[in-house]
Design a protein around this motif. Sequence first.
Motif, PDB file in Angstrom:
ATOM      1  N   THR A 240      -0.555   4.511   0.313  1.00 16.22           N
ATOM      2  CA  THR A 240      -1.231   5.657   0.948  1.00 16.22           C
ATOM      3  C   THR A 240      -0.357   6.211   2.068  1.00 16.22           C
ATOM      4  O   THR A 240       0.076   5.459   2.949  1.00 16.22           O
ATOM      5  CB  THR A 240      -2.586   5.227   1.522  1.00 16.22           C
ATOM      6  OG1 THR A 240      -3.419   4.770   0.464  1.00 16.22           O
ATOM      7  CG2 THR A 240      -3.271   6.390   2.232  1.00 16.22           C
TER       8      THR A 240
ATOM      9  N   LEU B 165      -6.330   4.299   0.568  1.00 17.23           N
ATOM     10  CA  LEU B 165      -6.192   2.884   0.934  1.00 17.23           C
ATOM     11  C   LEU B 165      -6.312   1.933  -0.254  1.00 17.23           C
ATOM     12  O   LEU B 165      -6.349   0.718  -0.063  1.00 17.23           O
ATOM     13  CB  LEU B 165      -7.211   2.480   2.013  1.00 17.23           C
ATOM     14  CG  LEU B 165      -7.132   3.213   3.350  1.00 17.23           C
ATOM     15  CD1 LEU B 165      -8.141   2.624   4.319  1.00 17.23           C
ATOM     16  CD2 LEU B 165      -5.734   3.144   3.930  1.00 17.23           C
ATOM     17  N   LEU B 166      -6.387   2.456  -1.470  1.00 21.23           N
ATOM     18  CA  LEU B 166      -6.485   1.619  -2.658  1.00 21.23           C
ATOM     19  C   LEU B 166      -5.405   1.989  -3.677  1.00 21.23           C
ATOM     20  O   LEU B 166      -5.650   2.045  -4.875  1.00 21.23           O
ATOM     21  CB  LEU B 166      -7.875   1.739  -3.296  1.00 21.23           C
ATOM     22  CG  LEU B 166      -9.042   1.165  -2.490  1.00 21.23           C
ATOM     23  CD1 LEU B 166     -10.364   1.460  -3.190  1.00 21.23           C
ATOM     24  CD2 LEU B 166      -8.875  -0.342  -2.277  1.00 21.23           C
ATOM     25  N   GLU B 167      -4.192   2.265  -3.193  1.00 27.76           N
ATOM     26  CA  GLU B 167      -3.075   2.625  -4.058  1.00 27.76           C
ATOM     27  C   GLU B 167      -1.836   1.868  -3.581  1.00 27.76           C
ATOM     28  O   GLU B 167      -1.665   1.645  -2.378  1.00 27.76           O
ATOM     29  CB  GLU B 167      -2.839   4.142  -4.028  1.00 27.76           C
ATOM     30  CG  GLU B 167      -2.794   4.730  -2.628  1.00 27.76           C
ATOM     31  CD  GLU B 167      -3.011   6.230  -2.622  1.00 27.76           C
ATOM     32  OE1 GLU B 167      -2.827   6.865  -3.672  1.00 27.76           O
ATOM     33  OE2 GLU B 167      -3.345   6.768  -1.548  1.00 27.76           O
TER      34      GLU B 167
ATOM     35  N   PRO C 252      -4.313  -3.401  -0.347  1.00 31.72           N
ATOM     36  CA  PRO C 252      -5.046  -3.155  -1.593  1.00 31.72           C
ATOM     37  C   PRO C 252      -4.475  -3.951  -2.758  1.00 31.72           C
ATOM     38  O   PRO C 252      -3.332  -4.410  -2.735  1.00 31.72           O
ATOM     39  CB  PRO C 252      -4.876  -1.652  -1.816  1.00 31.72           C
ATOM     40  CG  PRO C 252      -3.577  -1.330  -1.146  1.00 31.72           C
ATOM     41  CD  PRO C 252      -3.489  -2.241   0.049  1.00 31.72           C
TER      42      PRO C 252
ATOM     43  N   HIS D 223      -7.697   7.892  -4.120  1.00 33.19           N
ATOM     44  CA  HIS D 223      -7.722   6.430  -4.002  1.00 33.19           C
ATOM     45  C   HIS D 223      -7.200   6.012  -2.635  1.00 33.19           C
ATOM     46  O   HIS D 223      -6.337   5.147  -2.513  1.00 33.19           O
ATOM     47  CB  HIS D 223      -6.893   5.797  -5.117  1.00 33.19           C
ATOM     48  CG  HIS D 223      -7.359   6.156  -6.490  1.00 33.19           C
ATOM     49  ND1 HIS D 223      -8.600   5.800  -6.975  1.00 33.19           N
ATOM     50  CD2 HIS D 223      -6.745   6.863  -7.480  1.00 33.19           C
ATOM     51  CE1 HIS D 223      -8.730   6.260  -8.210  1.00 33.19           C
ATOM     52  NE2 HIS D 223      -7.632   6.903  -8.537  1.00 33.19           N
TER      53      HIS D 223
ATOM     54  N   ARG E  36      -9.179  -1.730  -9.127  1.00 32.65           N
ATOM     55  CA  ARG E  36      -8.743  -1.786  -7.732  1.00 32.65           C
ATOM     56  C   ARG E  36      -9.594  -2.752  -6.921  1.00 32.65           C
ATOM     57  O   ARG E  36     -10.787  -2.918  -7.166  1.00 32.65           O
ATOM     58  CB  ARG E  36      -8.803  -0.379  -7.103  1.00 32.65           C
ATOM     59  CG  ARG E  36      -7.986   0.641  -7.870  1.00 32.65           C
ATOM     60  CD  ARG E  36      -8.119   2.048  -7.295  1.00 32.65           C
ATOM     61  NE  ARG E  36      -7.490   3.019  -8.189  1.00 32.65           N
ATOM     62  CZ  ARG E  36      -6.199   3.322  -8.171  1.00 32.65           C
ATOM     63  NH1 ARG E  36      -5.412   2.764  -7.276  1.00 32.65           N
ATOM     64  NH2 ARG E  36      -5.692   4.187  -9.030  1.00 32.65           N
TER      65      ARG E  36
ATOM     66  N   MET F  89       0.829  -1.193   0.000  1.00 36.68           N
ATOM     67  CA  MET F  89       0.000   0.000   0.000  1.00 36.68           C
ATOM     68  C   MET F  89       0.868   1.249   0.000  1.00 36.68           C
ATOM     69  O   MET F  89       1.881   1.326   0.707  1.00 36.68           O
ATOM     70  CB  MET F  89      -0.924   0.016   1.218  1.00 36.68           C
ATOM     71  CG  MET F  89      -1.937   1.144   1.189  1.00 36.68           C
ATOM     72  SD  MET F  89      -2.924   1.230   2.692  1.00 36.68           S
ATOM     73  CE  MET F  89      -1.678   1.754   3.864  1.00 36.68           C
TER      74      MET F  89
ATOM     75  N   VAL G  94      -4.123  -3.447  -6.928  1.00 36.13           N
ATOM     76  CA  VAL G  94      -4.237  -2.527  -8.064  1.00 36.13           C
ATOM     77  C   VAL G  94      -3.710  -3.240  -9.299  1.00 36.13           C
ATOM     78  O   VAL G  94      -2.592  -3.759  -9.295  1.00 36.13           O
ATOM     79  CB  VAL G  94      -3.464  -1.215  -7.826  1.00 36.13           C
ATOM     80  CG1 VAL G  94      -3.611  -0.301  -9.038  1.00 36.13           C
ATOM     81  CG2 VAL G  94      -3.964  -0.516  -6.574  1.00 36.13           C
TER      82      VAL G  94
ATOM     83  N   GLN H 117      -9.045  -5.378  -2.964  1.00 33.15           N
ATOM     84  CA  GLN H 117      -8.357  -5.480  -1.680  1.00 33.15           C
ATOM     85  C   GLN H 117      -8.497  -6.884  -1.122  1.00 33.15           C
ATOM     86  O   GLN H 117      -9.264  -7.695  -1.638  1.00 33.15           O
ATOM     87  CB  GLN H 117      -8.934  -4.463  -0.690  1.00 33.15           C
ATOM     88  CG  GLN H 117     -10.417  -4.574  -0.489  1.00 33.15           C
ATOM     89  CD  GLN H 117     -11.006  -3.345   0.176  1.00 33.15           C
ATOM     90  OE1 GLN H 117     -12.135  -3.020  -0.048  1.00 33.15           O
ATOM     91  NE2 GLN H 117     -10.248  -2.661   1.002  1.00 33.15           N
TER      92      GLN H 117
ATOM     93  N   SER I 196      -9.982  -9.578   1.091  1.00 31.78           N
ATOM     94  CA  SER I 196     -11.335  -9.674   1.647  1.00 31.78           C
ATOM     95  C   SER I 196     -11.454 -10.801   2.666  1.00 31.78           C
ATOM     96  O   SER I 196     -12.545 -11.305   2.920  1.00 31.78           O
ATOM     97  CB  SER I 196     -12.353  -9.895   0.511  1.00 31.78           C
ATOM     98  OG  SER I 196     -12.041 -11.072  -0.212  1.00 31.78           O
TER      99      SER I 196
END
Length: 286
Positions: free
Chosen positions: A154, A170-172, A243, A168, A228, A152, A245, A230, A232
């Motif tokens: 972020t 937490l999704l980078e 995350p 984005h 994107r 990650m 990507v 993550q 789960s």
Amino acid sequence: MRSMYKFGLSVLLALGSVAAWAEYAFNFPEPVTPIARETLHMHNLVMVVILVLFFLVFGLLIYSFRVHRKDAGYKAASYTGPTNRKQWLWVLSPFALLAFLDYVVIGIPAYHAVVMYEDTKTDAELVVKVTGSQWLWQYEFPAEGVSFTSRMATPRDQIDNGAAKGEHYLLEVDNPLVLPVGKKVRFITTSNDVIHSWWVPAFGVKRDAVPGFLREFWATVEKTGTYRGQCSELCGKEHGFMPVVVHVVSDEEFAKWLASKKAPAAAVVPTAALAPVAQLALAKAQ
């Protein structure tokens, strides 16, 4: 009573605000793989069947409540079970209808979707191994000799509320996975520690990465772009910071990216040729 009115009004205002509805959607993300389209088709089919059954049963209940009421002269039946063909028909027909819906209308498309999802080896053009760790992903292209980690990206200031959240949040990641468009990719998942789960909603795929096991799925992404997802599967205190990507590019761009990831052979120095101090430093770095 006044406090309940104020509470209800505040809830309505909160739900009606632009911020609350900014990420709300009535449907799945746009499907970009055959599996995602099949999943969306199954979802819509099941929803149609459920809604038709709901309104049918609800309408029959309202009709029965309105017409067969006591003040209209109707009396409660005294029998405890079906006694003639008509009553047996009313009893058995709902079971027959549900069996038909379950095994034919829904069952056949669902079986087709599962068989398609598990067909990982037919016409696969690329293999990607995905290894989950606490808390990052490692991607490997075995045939191409390419391996790298994806963490990650972020900034910590955003997580600690010291700076404004990025687009984005937490999704980078620092090293996204890059895939060619229109190619069937066979994914193999595993884990180094605990159970993780690799998930990209637009791909319609989600597979647990289990320690000691190799599990498979596939995807053919039909549209270029950045997608994107993550982890789960609850995998520890940093679960929310894993995350996924994926950049989907043309064949030419993918070939260039793959070449840039391959280390030149001349730059690889055998460990045995290093001095003892250098060997110790290398061991610590690994």
